[in-house]
Design a protein around this motif. Structure first.
Motif, mmCIF file in Angstrom:
data_model
loop_
_atom_site.group_PDB
_atom_site.id
_atom_site.type_symbol
_atom_site.label_atom_id
_atom_site.label_comp_id
_atom_site.label_asym_id
_atom_site.label_seq_id
_atom_site.Cartn_x
_atom_site.Cartn_y
_atom_site.Cartn_z
ATOM 1 N N ASP A 129 0.828 -1.205 0.000
ATOM 2 C CA ASP A 129 0.000 0.000 0.000
ATOM 3 C C ASP A 129 0.864 1.257 0.000
ATOM 4 O O ASP A 129 0.534 2.246 -0.662
ATOM 5 N N GLN A 130 1.959 1.235 0.733
ATOM 6 C CA GLN A 130 2.840 2.399 0.762
ATOM 7 C C GLN A 130 3.584 2.570 -0.563
ATOM 8 O O GLN A 130 3.823 3.689 -0.996
ATOM 9 N N ILE A 131 3.905 1.457 -1.212
ATOM 10 C CA ILE A 131 4.496 1.530 -2.551
ATOM 11 C C ILE A 131 3.490 2.167 -3.503
ATOM 12 O O ILE A 131 3.847 3.029 -4.308
ATOM 13 N N ASP A 132 2.231 1.758 -3.412
ATOM 14 C CA ASP A 132 1.192 2.336 -4.264
ATOM 15 C C ASP A 132 1.028 3.834 -4.018
ATOM 16 O O ASP A 132 0.786 4.600 -4.952
ATOM 17 N N THR A 133 1.160 4.261 -2.765
ATOM 18 C CA THR A 133 1.080 5.684 -2.437
ATOM 19 C C THR A 133 2.218 6.453 -3.101
ATOM 20 O O THR A 133 1.993 7.518 -3.686
ATOM 21 N N LEU A 134 3.438 5.916 -3.036
ATOM 22 C CA LEU A 134 4.569 6.581 -3.678
ATOM 23 C C LEU A 134 4.431 6.584 -5.195
ATOM 24 O O LEU A 134 4.769 7.574 -5.848
ATOM 25 N N ILE A 135 3.926 5.501 -5.749
ATOM 26 C CA ILE A 135 3.720 5.442 -7.197
ATOM 27 C C ILE A 135 2.715 6.508 -7.620
ATOM 28 O O ILE A 135 2.920 7.220 -8.609
ATOM 29 N N ALA A 136 1.638 6.648 -6.852
ATOM 30 C CA ALA A 136 0.631 7.663 -7.174
ATOM 31 C C ALA A 136 1.227 9.064 -7.083
ATOM 32 O O ALA A 136 0.966 9.920 -7.945
ATOM 33 N N ALA A 137 2.056 9.309 -6.077
ATOM 34 C CA ALA A 137 2.671 10.633 -5.920
ATOM 35 C C ALA A 137 3.606 10.939 -7.091
ATOM 36 O O ALA A 137 3.579 12.050 -7.641
ATOM 37 N N LEU A 138 4.400 9.973 -7.490
ATOM 38 C CA LEU A 138 5.326 10.214 -8.603
ATOM 39 C C LEU A 138 4.595 10.303 -9.933
ATOM 40 O O LEU A 138 5.027 11.028 -10.834
ATOM 41 N N ASN A 139 3.490 9.590 -10.069
ATOM 42 C CA ASN A 139 2.676 9.730 -11.279
ATOM 43 C C ASN A 139 2.088 11.135 -11.379
ATOM 44 O O ASN A 139 2.065 11.737 -12.454
ATOM 45 N N MET A 140 1.622 11.663 -10.247
ATOM 46 C CA MET A 140 1.101 13.029 -10.233
ATOM 47 C C MET A 140 2.225 14.026 -10.521
ATOM 48 O O MET A 140 2.030 15.007 -11.242
ATOM 49 N N CYS A 141 3.394 13.763 -9.995
ATOM 50 C CA CYS A 141 4.549 14.628 -10.239
ATOM 51 C C CYS A 141 4.874 14.661 -11.734
ATOM 52 O O CYS A 141 5.108 15.728 -12.306
ATOM 53 N N GLU A 142 4.836 13.508 -12.366
ATOM 54 C CA GLU A 142 5.095 13.444 -13.802
ATOM 55 C C GLU A 142 3.994 14.152 -14.587
ATOM 56 O O GLU A 142 4.269 14.848 -15.570
ATOM 57 N N ALA A 143 2.747 14.004 -14.157
ATOM 58 C CA ALA A 143 1.637 14.661 -14.846
ATOM 59 C C ALA A 143 1.791 16.177 -14.786
ATOM 60 O O ALA A 143 1.582 16.880 -15.787
ATOM 61 N N TYR A 144 2.156 16.708 -13.617
ATOM 62 C CA TYR A 144 2.400 18.142 -13.500
ATOM 63 C C TYR A 144 3.525 18.575 -14.438
ATOM 64 O O TYR A 144 3.446 19.619 -15.087
ATOM 65 N N ALA A 145 4.590 17.783 -14.505
ATOM 66 C CA ALA A 145 5.728 18.129 -15.354
ATOM 67 C C ALA A 145 5.339 18.101 -16.830
ATOM 68 O O ALA A 145 5.761 18.971 -17.600
ATOM 69 N N VAL A 146 4.531 17.131 -17.217
ATOM 70 C CA VAL A 146 4.081 17.049 -18.609
ATOM 71 C C VAL A 146 3.253 18.277 -18.977
ATOM 72 O O VAL A 146 3.334 18.785 -20.091
ATOM 73 N N HIS A 147 2.492 18.772 -18.025
ATOM 74 C CA HIS A 147 1.630 19.931 -18.280
ATOM 75 C C HIS A 147 2.301 21.261 -17.940
ATOM 76 O O HIS A 147 1.634 22.285 -17.844
ATOM 77 N N GLY A 148 3.612 21.265 -17.707
ATOM 78 C CA GLY A 148 4.343 22.514 -17.591
ATOM 79 C C GLY A 148 4.818 22.916 -16.212
ATOM 80 O O GLY A 148 5.654 23.803 -16.095
ATOM 81 N N LYS A 149 4.296 22.318 -15.148
ATOM 82 C CA LYS A 149 4.771 22.673 -13.803
ATOM 83 C C LYS A 149 5.922 21.754 -13.421
ATOM 84 O O LYS A 149 5.728 20.599 -13.109
ATOM 85 N N GLY A 150 7.115 22.293 -13.458
ATOM 86 C CA GLY A 150 8.278 21.482 -13.122
ATOM 87 C C GLY A 150 8.788 20.680 -14.288
ATOM 88 O O GLY A 150 9.412 19.633 -14.107
#
Length: 168
Positions: A56-77
């Motif tokens: 479950d904690q691995i899934d939480t980190l995966i979700a956080a990094l997926n969101m981080c990548e999504a922000y980067a794809v859309h211009g933030k970071g």
């Protein structure tokens, strides 16, 4: 027997003006939502660093990094794309090792990469609006449904899937 209709009515927003106005607010200004989200992500990271991590904690980190990548794809970071990808690769490698060994532990460079990506993610969240957060969540869900995400499968299963058995 009557055929079931495929029609599904759309949901109705009772207060559309308030919904639009709340979408324009910063995530940090909406109650404790940002604090709770950050603490959940960092708790998962600290448990894994200490060697007590669960799936479950691995899934939480995966979700956080997926969101981080999504922000980067859309211009933030977007200037952090390489580091975010390295963190995702590090998390993926650690998760595959963890499934095989039933213990999730980072190696040194992997931990550094994930720590950096979590710092980037925290900065992205602090500067994000509620509407952007919802868009990024929808983007990540869409990528997963389009099978653009890497599933985590143990190496033994991965090797047996890719290597065809020789006929006897």
């Amino acid at each position: 027997m009557k055929k079931k209709s495929k029609y599904k009515p759309k949901g109705i927003r009772l207060d559309a003006v308030n919904w639009v106005l709340s979408g324009l607010k910063q995530v940090s200004s909406v109650g404790d939502a940002l604090l709770i989200l950050k603490s959940k992500n960092h708790l998962a990271l600290s448990e894994i660093v200490q060697g007590k991590g669960t799936r479950d904690q691995i899934d939480t980190l995966i979700a956080a990094l997926n969101m981080c990548e999504a922000y980067a794809v859309h211009g933030k970071g977007s200037d952090w794309n390489i580091e975010i990808r390295q963190a995702q690769d590090a998390l993926y490698d650690m998760a595959i090792r963890g499934i095989d060994r039933e213990r999730f532990v980072f190696r040194g460079p992997e931990m550094q990469a994930v720590n950096l990506a979590m710092e980037v993610h925290d900065a992205q969240l602090e500067q994000s609006t509620v509407q952007e957060l919802e868009k990024m969540t929808d983007f990540v869900v869409k990528q997963i449904t389009l099978n653009r995400a890497r599933p985590i499968v143990s190496k033994s299963k991965h090797q047996t899937i890719q290597e065809p058995k020789q006929p006897a």
